[in-house]
Design a protein around this motif. Structure first.
Motif, PDB file in Angstrom:
ATOM      1  N   LEU A 138      94.571 -25.116  56.738  1.00 10.74           N
ATOM      2  CA  LEU A 138      94.656 -24.712  55.338  1.00 10.74           C
ATOM      3  C   LEU A 138      94.135 -23.280  55.185  1.00 10.74           C
ATOM      4  O   LEU A 138      93.251 -22.854  55.946  1.00 10.74           O
ATOM      5  N   PRO A 139      94.670 -22.532  54.207  1.00  9.28           N
ATOM      6  CA  PRO A 139      94.121 -21.198  53.950  1.00  9.28           C
ATOM      7  C   PRO A 139      92.626 -21.275  53.651  1.00  9.28           C
ATOM      8  O   PRO A 139      92.169 -22.177  52.937  1.00  9.28           O
ATOM      9  N   ALA A 140      91.873 -20.347  54.207  1.00  7.81           N
ATOM     10  CA  ALA A 140      90.415 -20.365  54.063  1.00  7.81           C
ATOM     11  C   ALA A 140      89.996 -19.485  52.897  1.00  7.81           C
ATOM     12  O   ALA A 140      90.174 -18.263  52.947  1.00  7.81           O
ATOM     13  N   PRO A 141      89.432 -20.062  51.835  1.00  9.04           N
ATOM     14  CA  PRO A 141      88.964 -19.226  50.715  1.00  9.04           C
ATOM     15  C   PRO A 141      87.639 -18.539  51.050  1.00  9.04           C
ATOM     16  O   PRO A 141      86.810 -19.065  51.789  1.00  9.04           O
ATOM     17  N   PHE A 142      87.499 -17.344  50.492  1.00 10.42           N
ATOM     18  CA  PHE A 142      86.253 -16.582  50.614  1.00 10.42           C
ATOM     19  C   PHE A 142      85.753 -16.277  49.204  1.00 10.42           C
ATOM     20  O   PHE A 142      86.537 -16.199  48.243  1.00 10.42           O
ATOM     21  N   GLU A 143      84.433 -16.078  49.094  1.00  9.51           N
ATOM     22  CA  GLU A 143      83.871 -15.669  47.812  1.00  9.51           C
ATOM     23  C   GLU A 143      82.993 -14.448  48.013  1.00  9.51           C
ATOM     24  O   GLU A 143      82.419 -14.235  49.081  1.00  9.51           O
ATOM     25  N   ASP A 144      82.925 -13.672  46.970  1.00 10.24           N
ATOM     26  CA  ASP A 144      82.141 -12.445  46.986  1.00 10.24           C
ATOM     27  C   ASP A 144      80.700 -12.784  46.618  1.00 10.24           C
ATOM     28  O   ASP A 144      80.411 -13.179  45.483  1.00 10.24           O
ATOM     29  N   VAL A 145      79.806 -12.626  47.583  1.00  4.84           N
ATOM     30  CA  VAL A 145      78.387 -12.901  47.357  1.00  4.84           C
ATOM     31  C   VAL A 145      77.610 -11.617  47.623  1.00  4.84           C
ATOM     32  O   VAL A 145      77.424 -11.218  48.772  1.00  4.84           O
ATOM     33  N   GLY A 146      77.200 -10.963  46.553  1.00  8.33           N
ATOM     34  CA  GLY A 146      76.418  -9.732  46.698  1.00  8.33           C
ATOM     35  C   GLY A 146      77.153  -8.639  47.434  1.00  8.33           C
ATOM     36  O   GLY A 146      76.526  -7.895  48.202  1.00  8.33           O
ATOM     37  N   GLY A 147      78.473  -8.550  47.240  1.00  6.17           N
ATOM     38  CA  GLY A 147      79.258  -7.521  47.907  1.00  6.17           C
ATOM     39  C   GLY A 147      79.746  -7.916  49.279  1.00  6.17           C
ATOM     40  O   GLY A 147      80.417  -7.129  49.949  1.00  6.17           O
ATOM     41  N   GLU A 148      79.425  -9.152  49.735  1.00 12.54           N
ATOM     42  CA  GLU A 148      79.899  -9.652  51.015  1.00 12.54           C
ATOM     43  C   GLU A 148      80.855 -10.804  50.795  1.00 12.54           C
ATOM     44  O   GLU A 148      80.629 -11.658  49.937  1.00 12.54           O
ATOM     45  N   GLN A 193      83.009 -17.142  53.783  1.00  8.55           N
ATOM     46  CA  GLN A 193      83.964 -18.228  53.759  1.00  8.55           C
ATOM     47  C   GLN A 193      83.363 -19.451  53.073  1.00  8.55           C
ATOM     48  O   GLN A 193      82.204 -19.814  53.317  1.00  8.55           O
ATOM     49  N   VAL A 194      84.153 -20.115  52.248  1.00 12.29           N
ATOM     50  CA  VAL A 194      83.750 -21.334  51.543  1.00 12.29           C
ATOM     51  C   VAL A 194      84.044 -22.533  52.437  1.00 12.29           C
ATOM     52  O   VAL A 194      85.176 -22.717  52.896  1.00 12.29           O
ATOM     53  N   SER A 195      83.033 -23.354  52.702  1.00 13.94           N
ATOM     54  CA  SER A 195      83.214 -24.509  53.581  1.00 13.94           C
ATOM     55  C   SER A 195      82.989 -25.836  52.882  1.00 13.94           C
ATOM     56  O   SER A 195      83.060 -26.893  53.503  1.00 13.94           O
ATOM     57  N   ASP A 196      82.742 -25.813  51.574  1.00 13.73           N
ATOM     58  CA  ASP A 196      82.573 -27.040  50.784  1.00 13.73           C
ATOM     59  C   ASP A 196      83.953 -27.569  50.436  1.00 13.73           C
ATOM     60  O   ASP A 196      84.718 -26.925  49.695  1.00 13.73           O
ATOM     61  N   TRP A 197      84.304 -28.754  50.971  1.00 12.66           N
ATOM     62  CA  TRP A 197      85.657 -29.276  50.794  1.00 12.66           C
ATOM     63  C   TRP A 197      86.038 -29.422  49.323  1.00 12.66           C
ATOM     64  O   TRP A 197      87.185 -29.172  48.947  1.00 12.66           O
ATOM     65  N   ARG A 198      85.106 -29.811  48.485  1.00  9.98           N
ATOM     66  CA  ARG A 198      85.463 -29.994  47.074  1.00  9.98           C
ATOM     67  C   ARG A 198      85.946 -28.693  46.456  1.00  9.98           C
ATOM     68  O   ARG A 198      86.899 -28.677  45.677  1.00  9.98           O
ATOM     69  N   ARG A 199      85.315 -27.605  46.815  1.00  7.65           N
ATOM     70  CA  ARG A 199      85.741 -26.310  46.280  1.00  7.65           C
ATOM     71  C   ARG A 199      87.029 -25.842  46.950  1.00  7.65           C
ATOM     72  O   ARG A 199      87.907 -25.250  46.325  1.00  7.65           O
TER      73      ARG A 199
END
Length: 612
Positions: free
Chosen positions: A344-354, A357-363
């Motif tokens: 599956l495509p791997a989502p990323f989130e911006d945390v403090g400019g970095e 990768q999001v690894s929580d399946w629910r999200r």
């Protein structure tokens, strides 16, 4: 004329600036009908002893029209060198194209046409020189979308008295109808395309060429000097390749029929020598020798050998998940496989400019099905190694093997003869151009951009990674470009690449991991806009961003229309970028926006240096 020079002296000639009419001592052949020369005159494809001259007869009656053509040594067409009679008829849309032979090398000539008592404007042309040549001045143009504005840049070319050759790198016409690209602007300016529908048939393309050449500004540019031309994509359809085009759909008929019709109209309406028997209809790659100064090689990078553009979505970074327990899938290391594994495509989130990768399946489950439009703060990132592997497949080509072989043989012969410069007429930008890093654009600006251009936010987020800006350019064919750069290196000496298509002016050094192999000067458009200029109203400086990401880029202008003027001598190449202040009216000024010089070198051309 100075010895070996191509510098023209004398009064300006231009259709819209009091052009002389054709006034030869010979008479027109008998003709009982009425006809005019509404589309001016043109010349092109010069050789040492020949040149093509062109016109089109607008007849009030059907049937053949006898046309007297005249080539002379003076503007009044009284010192006649050659004359003859050609026939215009409906089989070639009443165009007349004469390949005049037995002319003197490096000599200026004037030409015109007669039908009955009607005389055409007079054009000026010149054959190619032989031997020592001190200087040549070339105007480079491309991308003239009729509905997007007036052809002021063509007029600026035609008003100069120092141009020896006009080089047109494609998009002479655009195929779209009034509901397509630029149609709304055309309606507001009273420049509605003819026909109003998208061009599909031979008659459609003929009408579109006729509309362009009816413009006095373009007639001026054609009449002032010989032209060397090549098509890009819009002479047929947007983003064309050897087997189709992005803008050709199954309900629009057979691609080969459409292509054949478009190219027939192009050959009829342009001052170009047509392919000899046995060559492909698309084979307009050819070369011109300008004494000992430079060899001009015109490339065909659209219809002969180009592989299909990469049109699918940019591949994304993927994550392997173990679905042994569908209610609680677990992430797996890269390369994992098995009957319960899904990628599956791997989502990323911006945390403090970095980006993390999001690894929580629910999200992940909430966004995995819609990677194109993730929620605020979450993004899907490009898998650049996978993209580069796809693009770098050795079978992907821009020109095809036969044309690559022809080009190397032509360049090597030029080098062996001691010619100073090798110049390539090339449709699309060759240098690597990576996206500017817009990933840190402010939230307010992103909201404004999303309203105007939905989806741009995700593109800007992904621009944190060094992605190619335009995969229709040579960036979409890196293996083909690498072969070309190695060819330049094997041949040695000084290579200049002149490019069009992007509607942006560029000055690029061409290099790879082993160093510089050439220089590219790419001109802006005659009228066509670009997407980068749309960023200025929201305070985004595209030019600064693209310069910061691309060290080989020495200068760029995204805001102006105009043309490039290249002056070649044995000591240097001078590239001058001229802009017109306006294309939405005929009230405009011409400015010299920038200038650069390049010195020839034994192994490679020198670096780009700003000129006064």
């Amino acid at each position: 004329m100075s010895k070996g020079g191509w510098t023209r002296r004398g009064a300006l000639f231009g259709v819209a600036a009091g052009a002389a009419a054709c006034s030869p001592k010979v008479e027109a052949p008998p003709y009982n009908g009425s006809a005019t020369f509404a589309h001016g005159v043109a010349s092109g494809d010069p050789g040492p002893d020949r040149v093509i001259i062109w016109t089109r007869v607008t007849a009030q009656q059907t049937g053949p029209v006898p046309v007297r053509w005249v080539v002379a040594r003076n503007r009044e067409l009284t010192d006649i060198v050659f004359t003859g009679v050609a026939q215009a008829d409906e089989t070639r849309d009443y165009t007349v194209k004469v390949d005049v032979e037995q002319l003197r090398p490096g000599a200026p000539y004037f030409y015109g046409f007669l039908v009955g008592d009607q005389k055409s404007p007079v054009g000026k042309t010149r054959t190619l020189p032989e031997g020592r040549l001190d200087r040549v001045k070339i105007a480079v143009a491309s991308c003239a979308s009729y509905p997007h504005g007036f052809f002021n840049a063509y007029e600026a070319i035609g008003r100069r008295d120092d141009i020896d050759l006009v080089l047109h790198l494609g998009d002479y016409i655009y195929e779209y109808g009034v509901n397509g690209y630029g149609g709304d602007v055309g309606v507001s300016l009273g420049r509605v395309p003819s026909p109003q529908v998208e061009c599909l048939s031979l008659s459609d393309y003929r009408l579109r060429h006729a509309q362009a050449k009816a413009e006095q500004e373009l007639q001026m540019a054609h009449a002032c000097a010989p032209w060397v031309v090549v098509w890009d994509d819009h002479e047929v359809a947007n983003d064309s390749w050897s087997g189709g085009a992005e803008n050709h759909q199954p309900n629009e008929g057979d691609w080969n029929d459409r292509k054949r019709a478009a190219l027939q109209a192009y050959y009829e309406w342009m001052p170009i020598r047509e392919p000899q028997a046995g060559r492909a209809f698309e084979a307009i790659n050819r070369s011109f020798q300008f004494g000992d100064l430079f060899t001009l090689c015109m490339l065909e990078t659209r219809l002969l050998g180009r592989s299909k553009q990469f049109e699918t979505e940019i591949p994304l970074i993927m994550q392997a998940w173990d679905f042994s327990d569908p209610a609680a899938p677990k992430p797996l290391p890269a390369g994992a496989s098995g009957p319960n594994v899904r990628m599956l495509p791997a989502p990323f989130e911006d945390v403090g400019g970095e980006f993390r990768q999001v690894s929580d399946w629910r999200r992940v489950a909430a966004v995995a099905d819609n990677p194109a439009r993730p929620p605020n703060g979450m993004h899907f990132m490009p898998d650049l190694p996978r993209l580069n592997a796809i693009l770098s497949a050795p079978e992907r080509t821009m020109m095809g093997a036969a044309q690559e072989q022809w080009l190397e043989q032509t360049l090597a012969a030029s080098r062996a003869q001691g010619v100073t410069w090798r110049v390539l007429g090339n449709q699309v930008v060759m240098a690597q151009v990576l996206w500017p890093d817009f990933s840190r654009t402010s939230g307010l600006v992103m909201m404004l951009l999303e309203r105007m251009h939905p989806g741009v936010g995700e593109i800007f987020a992904r621009s944190r990674y060094p992605m190619p800006l335009n995969l229709d350019q040579w960036d979409g064919y890196p293996a083909a470009r690498a072969r070309l750069y190695e060819m330049f290196r094997r041949v040695g000496g000084s290579t200049l690449v002149l490019s069009g298509d992007s509607h942006i002016a560029w000055a690029n050094e061409l290099s790879d991991a082993r160093g510089r192999v050439g220089v590219e000067f790419a001109g802006t458009s005659i009228t066509s806009p670009n997407d980068a200029e749309k960023l200025k109203p929201v305070g985004i400086d595209f030019a600064a961003g693209v310069r910061a990401r691309n060290p080989d880029l020495k200068w760029v202008d995204v805001m102006h229309r105009g043309f490039l003027l290249l002056t070649l001598t044995h000591e240097q190449a001078l590239a001058e970028y001229f802009t017109v202040s306006n294309v939405r009216s005929k009230d405009y000024k011409v400015e010299r926006a920038a200038a650069f010089t390049v010195a020839p070198g034994e192994q490679a051309v020198g670096p780009i240096t700003p000129a006064a």
